[in-house]
Design an enzyme around this catalytic site. Structure first.
Site, PDB file in Angstrom:
ATOM      1  N   SER A   1       0.834  -1.196   0.000  1.00 52.39           N
ATOM      2  CA  SER A   1       0.000   0.000   0.000  1.00 52.39           C
ATOM      3  C   SER A   1       0.879   1.259   0.000  1.00 52.39           C
ATOM      4  O   SER A   1       1.681   1.442  -0.906  1.00 52.39           O
ATOM      5  CB  SER A   1      -0.985  -0.052   1.172  1.00 52.39           C
ATOM      6  OG  SER A   1      -2.031   0.877   0.996  1.00 52.39           O
TER       7      SER A   1
ATOM      8  N   ASP B   1      -9.526  -4.892  -5.205  1.00 50.07           N
ATOM      9  CA  ASP B   1      -9.086  -3.898  -4.221  1.00 50.07           C
ATOM     10  C   ASP B   1     -10.028  -2.698  -4.262  1.00 50.07           C
ATOM     11  O   ASP B   1     -10.150  -2.024  -5.276  1.00 50.07           O
ATOM     12  CB  ASP B   1      -7.645  -3.464  -4.528  1.00 50.07           C
ATOM     13  CG  ASP B   1      -6.979  -2.730  -3.378  1.00 50.07           C
ATOM     14  OD1 ASP B   1      -7.683  -2.046  -2.610  1.00 50.07           O
ATOM     15  OD2 ASP B   1      -5.748  -2.841  -3.267  1.00 50.07           O
TER      16      ASP B   1
ATOM     17  N   HIS C   1      -7.761  -5.426  -0.754  1.00 46.58           N
ATOM     18  CA  HIS C   1      -6.570  -4.700  -0.297  1.00 46.58           C
ATOM     19  C   HIS C   1      -5.901  -5.537   0.795  1.00 46.58           C
ATOM     20  O   HIS C   1      -6.007  -5.238   1.994  1.00 46.58           O
ATOM     21  CB  HIS C   1      -6.963  -3.315   0.205  1.00 46.58           C
ATOM     22  CG  HIS C   1      -5.810  -2.379   0.340  1.00 46.58           C
ATOM     23  ND1 HIS C   1      -5.065  -1.963  -0.733  1.00 46.58           N
ATOM     24  CD2 HIS C   1      -5.254  -1.790   1.430  1.00 46.58           C
ATOM     25  CE1 HIS C   1      -4.115  -1.146  -0.327  1.00 46.58           C
ATOM     26  NE2 HIS C   1      -4.206  -1.034   0.988  1.00 46.58           N
TER      27      HIS C   1
END
Length: 182
Positions: free
Chosen positions: A69, A124, A156
């Site tokens: 991320s 995601d 995610h």
């Protein structure tokens, strides 16, 4: 060696509440300006860590950086803007903004660049797959050797297959060195 170097800072997407993040964002999207002051602040701190490793005898071409991320976004900034002589970069469920300072730096670059290993899930909902895909295409267009491994329906998060692919890439990029003869 794994470093976790982010710290608690006011985070604009959470209305300024303190959060453990690598850098601030104006919004979680790819079409707004980057919060370059907080990104560059972290790049300076992470550069100190890289320099410490080099002082301890680790060649820069034996250093990989990356993350998940925001950590992957941070790694792309650090490598492609400031440390283009690293072994490689990995970015998992990550993206760069459309007008990223990374793209601006690469437009002026004429040296060899670290390889990018990127993974992203199509499911995601926080960091859209299309953002990761667009980042990959843009970096390729600017001379980065980049792969994008797609994981259908993955949100995610990480999964075992992704970690195994990353491990294989790391072992390929940094094979075990033969012991030096005295």
């Amino acid at each position: 060696i794994f470093y976790s170097f982010y710290h608690s800072r006011p985070y604009t997407p959470m209305k300024g509440a303190f959060s453990n993040v690598w850098f601030d964002r104006y919004k979680i999207c790819n079409d707004c300006p980057e919060h370059i002051e907080s990104i560059d602040f972290m790049c300076r701190g992470l550069t100190d860590l890289i320099n410490d490793e080099v002082k301890n005898g680790i060649a820069k071409n034996r250093i990989l950086i990356g993350g998940f991320s925001m950590g992957g976004g941070m790694a792309m900034h650090l490598a492609f803007r400031f440390h283009q002589d690293l072994a490689g970069v990995f970015a998992l469920s990550s993206f760069l903004n459309k007008d990223s300072a990374v793209y601006q730096a690469l437009k002026r670059n004429e040296s060899a660049l670290p390889e990018l290993f990127q993974c992203h899930g199509t499911g995601d909902e926080l960091v859209l797959y299309s953002w990761g895909e667009e980042t990959n295409k843009m970096l390729k267009s600017l001379g980065v050797s980049a792969s994008l491994h797609t994981f259908p329906n993955l949100n995610h998060e990480l999964n075992r297959t992704e970690i195994e692919k990353l491990k294989s890439w790391i072992v390929e990029k940094l094979p075990v060195e033969a012991p030096k003869a005295n």
